[in-house]
Enzyme design. Structure first.
Site, short mmCIF file in Angstrom:
data_model
loop_
_atom_site.label_atom_id
_atom_site.label_comp_id
_atom_site.label_asym_id
_atom_site.label_seq_id
_atom_site.Cartn_x
_atom_site.Cartn_y
_atom_site.Cartn_z
N GLY A 206 14.19 17.09 28.96
CA GLY A 206 14.89 18.28 28.50
C GLY A 206 14.27 18.83 27.23
O GLY A 206 13.54 18.12 26.54
N PRO A 207 14.58 20.08 26.92
CA PRO A 207 14.02 20.70 25.71
C PRO A 207 14.47 19.95 24.46
O PRO A 207 15.47 19.22 24.50
CB PRO A 207 14.60 22.12 25.73
CG PRO A 207 15.22 22.31 27.05
CD PRO A 207 15.49 20.98 27.64
N THR A 210 18.42 18.76 22.84
CA THR A 210 19.48 18.85 23.84
C THR A 210 20.28 17.56 23.94
O THR A 210 21.18 17.44 24.76
CB THR A 210 18.92 19.20 25.23
OG1 THR A 210 17.77 18.41 25.46
CG2 THR A 210 18.56 20.65 25.31
N LYS A 212 18.89 14.15 24.08
CA LYS A 212 18.32 13.03 24.84
C LYS A 212 18.48 11.72 24.08
O LYS A 212 18.97 10.73 24.61
CB LYS A 212 16.83 13.28 25.14
CG LYS A 212 16.59 14.52 25.98
CD LYS A 212 15.13 14.72 26.29
CE LYS A 212 14.33 15.05 25.05
NZ LYS A 212 14.67 16.34 24.44
N THR A 213 18.08 11.77 22.81
CA THR A 213 18.21 10.57 21.99
C THR A 213 19.68 10.19 21.85
O THR A 213 20.05 9.02 21.95
CB THR A 213 17.57 10.81 20.61
OG1 THR A 213 16.25 11.31 20.79
CG2 THR A 213 17.52 9.54 19.81
N HIS A 427 18.26 41.50 35.05
CA HIS A 427 17.08 41.03 35.77
C HIS A 427 17.43 39.87 36.72
O HIS A 427 17.14 39.91 37.91
CB HIS A 427 16.02 40.59 34.74
CG HIS A 427 14.75 40.10 35.34
ND1 HIS A 427 13.59 40.82 35.34
CD2 HIS A 427 14.45 38.93 35.97
CE1 HIS A 427 12.63 40.14 35.93
NE2 HIS A 427 13.12 38.97 36.32
N GLU A 428 18.10 38.87 36.16
CA GLU A 428 18.42 37.69 36.99
C GLU A 428 19.46 38.03 38.06
O GLU A 428 19.40 37.50 39.17
CB GLU A 428 18.91 36.53 36.12
CG GLU A 428 17.88 35.99 35.11
CD GLU A 428 16.55 35.59 35.75
OE1 GLU A 428 16.54 35.26 36.96
OE2 GLU A 428 15.53 35.64 35.04
P1 ADP Z 1 16.60 15.32 21.56
O1 ADP Z 1 16.38 13.86 21.49
O2 ADP Z 1 16.91 15.82 22.94
O3 ADP Z 1 15.53 16.14 20.93
P2 ADP Z 1 18.76 14.67 19.85
O4 ADP Z 1 19.53 13.73 20.68
O5 ADP Z 1 17.89 14.08 18.82
O6 ADP Z 1 17.92 15.67 20.74
O7 ADP Z 1 19.76 15.72 19.21
C1 ADP Z 1 19.81 15.95 17.83
C2 ADP Z 1 21.22 16.09 17.37
O8 ADP Z 1 21.80 17.26 17.91
C3 ADP Z 1 22.10 14.97 17.85
O9 ADP Z 1 22.08 13.91 16.97
C4 ADP Z 1 23.47 15.62 17.89
O10 ADP Z 1 24.07 15.57 16.65
C5 ADP Z 1 23.16 17.04 18.22
N1 ADP Z 1 23.34 17.26 19.66
C6 ADP Z 1 22.38 17.54 20.57
N2 ADP Z 1 22.91 17.68 21.80
C7 ADP Z 1 24.22 17.47 21.68
C8 ADP Z 1 25.31 17.46 22.61
N3 ADP Z 1 25.14 17.71 23.92
N4 ADP Z 1 26.53 17.17 22.13
C9 ADP Z 1 26.73 16.92 20.83
N5 ADP Z 1 25.75 16.92 19.91
C10 ADP Z 1 24.51 17.18 20.30
ZN ZN Z 2 12.25 37.53 37.43
MG MG Z 3 14.90 12.93 20.46
#
Ligand code: ADP
Ligand code: ZN
Ligand code: MG
Length: 621
Positions: A206-207, A210, A212-213, A427-428
């Protein structure tokens, strides 16, 4: 390896000490010479008790006669600075053997220079071994994974992980998939009893920002098992082999402590396609990657170890990482839609006092394209703004100010301005409506105006059944759907934008294939007029020698243009026929940002008197 480590670290030390010793004391005498006064030495000389002397600058070392044949005791003394003119004649008179040695000037400095390389070598050894074994007094015994990982989020050092799924807002699909793993980690017997093999490798895609961590940590928190965390900076070290050794240690330890989770964050830093880096193709990064591959293959299938990895660049990953048995299960996280953004804001304002006037849903509506991390940042900035002016609660205007600042300041975020958003929705919706109404095309499954990948929005279709051959009617509809975004912009906004670049490319490629490969143009007929061996769906091109005339090429171009024009025209006609329903879809899409099949159907069925009927082909011929 574990047991040899103390030896390995001692080896250079011992060696160095040996060498040092031999350098400092080249001829270690068996008996230490006693130092005597100069007068005493001279008395001994006069009394013929001295056998030989060694003179080294001011220093005189004298060997005494011994009663037997053996060499006697040695004494040392120092010649006075002013010299002693009597000494040499006396020595000659006594027939004493005199040996004069060169004086080593400035001994200390010489030793230092001689020692320097050793000091450096030793220093490097220590540095290397500290990385492996922790160095210091405890380093000799080796250390285990938690110390070795330092401050990383291992369960033991960081205390139990407090993050729960409830802290991850939105991302329902991803949470559901990850929640299955929790079940497995808690009761592995339940699964193994049935012979089920739960995937070892799960890749979170994912971007940035979002969550992931965050989700990985929530998984560890929910499952309550040890969590081994290694991230980009630890994979790749200055010294070749260190990253690989770190990976091996982590897996070894994890197998011992199963059930547990290994989390490799930012996998793309190490997992890029091999053979593209500098350093002759066998650098540190590749060694680390190879080690990861080997470890993932090394599971016997019974260990309850889940290897989780995260990346925002799945496209650059080495294909070997994605093979069955490795990271074969993918969980994708997306930028949050409006509803999810509200929930994320709610999570992050839990401990922030907000004023009465704050409506998080409104804040969410004004922050399209913000990631979870951006939203967290927004809450924090708003709280700081309120604190600066000494207020007790964060008000709506703080959120608005800071949102504008973030929108202006960030290039990174794909945040979209309101005008742009409307165009995107039109567009979409164009793609969606045409895909919905044209009889042969795959029905729309999901449409979004949330940026994903390089595209700002997107519409996904799902074929009702699998297609093996593509009919001309299907392909013509497909062309119309592809160009429908542009047609909608033209029809409803009276202008076109650069947003259709990719659509035009895809459509042109498809039309070329229809004309040149599949003989779907009356003017050209069933003749192969490929310029290259491109595949319209794979987009790969291999240049081919041309085997047709210039005239044919021109005719083919005309035929391609005709197909495309006709497709755009048909799209326009469809949209005209369903204007009311289309506008409803646009409004709904702008409000919700992501619509799935039932909602799409609701909107488009509403004002659709002519639904399902193809507009008169004559209009576009
Ligand atoms: P990634 O690893 O995808 O780059 P992180 O997990 O490091 O993103 O996200 C950074 C911070 O943004 C998280 O510690 C959290 O505080 C916040 N965050 C990101 N996504 C969410 C979510 N879906 N719900 C709540 N907080 C989020
Ligand atoms: Zn298009
Ligand atoms: Mg991360």
């Amino acid at each position: 390896m574990q047991n040899f480590r103390p030896l390995l670290i001692l080896l250079p030390v011992v060696l160095a000490l040996l060498v040092l010793f031999s350098l400092i004391a080249p001829e270690t005498p068996t008996t230490q010479p006693t130092e005597v006064a100069y007068t005493e030495f001279k008395r001994d000389l006069r009394d013929a008790r001295i056998a030989s002397v060694v003179v080294e600058g001011q220093k005189i070392e004298a060997q005494m006669h011994a009663p037997n044949e053996e060499p006697g005791a040695t004494v040392t003394t120092y010649l006075p600075e002013f010299g002693d003119p009597e000494l040499l004649p006396l020595l000659e008179a006594q027939d004493v053997r005199v040996e004069v040695r060169e004086v080593v000037e400035n001994g200390a400095a010489v030793w230092l220079v001689a020692l320097l390389p050793w000091v450096i070598i030793l220093g490097i050894w220590f540095l290397i071994w500290r990385r492996f074994a922790g160095g210091g007094a405890g380093g000799l015994g080796g250390r285990d994974i938690k110390d070795f990982l330092g401050g990383s989020a291992t369960k033991e050092t960081a205390g139990p992980i407090k993050v729960r799924f409830a802290d991850v807002a939105g991302q329902e699909n991803a949470k559901r998939e990850v929640a299955e793993l929790v079940e497995y980690l808690r009761q592995p017997q339940k699964y193994t009893a049935l012979g089920a093999e739960v995937p070892h490798g799960v890749l979170l895609v994912g971007p940035p920002g979002t969550g992931k961590t965050l989700l990985a940590r929530a998984l560890a928190g929910e499952a309550g098992v040890p969590f081994f965390h290694i991230s980009a900076s630890e994979f790749i070290e200055v010294f070749v082999g260190v990253g690989a050794s770190r990976v091996r240690k982590m897996f070894d330890e994890a197998k011992k402590r199963a059930p547990c989770i290994i989390f490799m964050d930012e996998l793309d830093s190490v997992g890029r396609v091999r053979g593209t880096g500098f350093g002759g193709g066998h650098d540190e990064r590749e060694q680390t990657l190879n080690q990861i591959l080997a470890e993932m293959d090394g599971f016997s299938g019974h260990e309850t170890v889940i290897v989780l990895a995260a990346t925002n660049r799945p496209d650059v990953l080495d294909p070997a990482l994605l093979r069955p048995g490795r990271f074969d299960r993918h969980v994708s996280l997306e930028l949050p839609d409006r509803n999810a953004r509200t929930q994320i804001l709610r999570v992050h304002t839990r401990h922030v006092p907000v004023a009465e006037d704050v409506d998080l849903a409104t804040v969410a509506a004004g922050t399209p394209g913000f990631s979870g991390a951006d939203l967290k940042n927004l809450v924090n900035e708003a709280a700081m703004a309120a604190a600066r002016t000494g207020e007790k609660a964060v008000a709506m205007r703080h959120f608005e100010q800071m949102r504008d600042r973030i929108l202006l300041g960030t290039v990174r975020t794909l945040a979209i301005k309101p005008e742009e958003r409307h165009r995107l929705a039109v567009h979409e919706s164009g793609h969606t409506a045409v895909a919905y109404y044209l009889p042969e095309s795959d029905p729309p499954y999901k449409v979004t105006i949330i940026p994903h990948g390089r595209a700002l929005g997107g519409m996904q279709q799902l074929p009702e059944e699998e297609r093996h051959t593509l009919t001309e009617a299907y392909l013509r509809d497909r062309l119309a759907v592809t160009l429908a975004g542009r047609a909608a912009e033209h029809l409803f906004l009276d202008s076109i934008s650069s947003g259709a670049e990719d659509d035009i490319r895809v459509a042109t490629q498809l039309a070329r294939a229809m004309v040149g490969r599949w003989g779907m143009s009356e003017e050209i007929g069933p003749i192969d007029v490929r310029e290259s061996d491109e595949h319209p769906f794979l987009g790969r091109e291999i240049a081919q020698p041309r085997h047709f005339s210039e005239a044919t090429a021109e005719a083919a171009d005309t035929a391609v243009r005709k197909l495309l024009k006709e497709a755009e025209c048909r799209a326009t006609e469809v949209l005209k026929a369903h204007r009311g329903a289309f506008e409803k879809l646009v409004a709904e899409l702008e409000a919700k940002e992501t619509l799935e099949r039932p909602r799409i159907k609701d909107c488009l069925d509403s004002g659709a008197a002519t639904a399902g009927t193809e507009p008169a082909a004559t209009a576009c011929a």
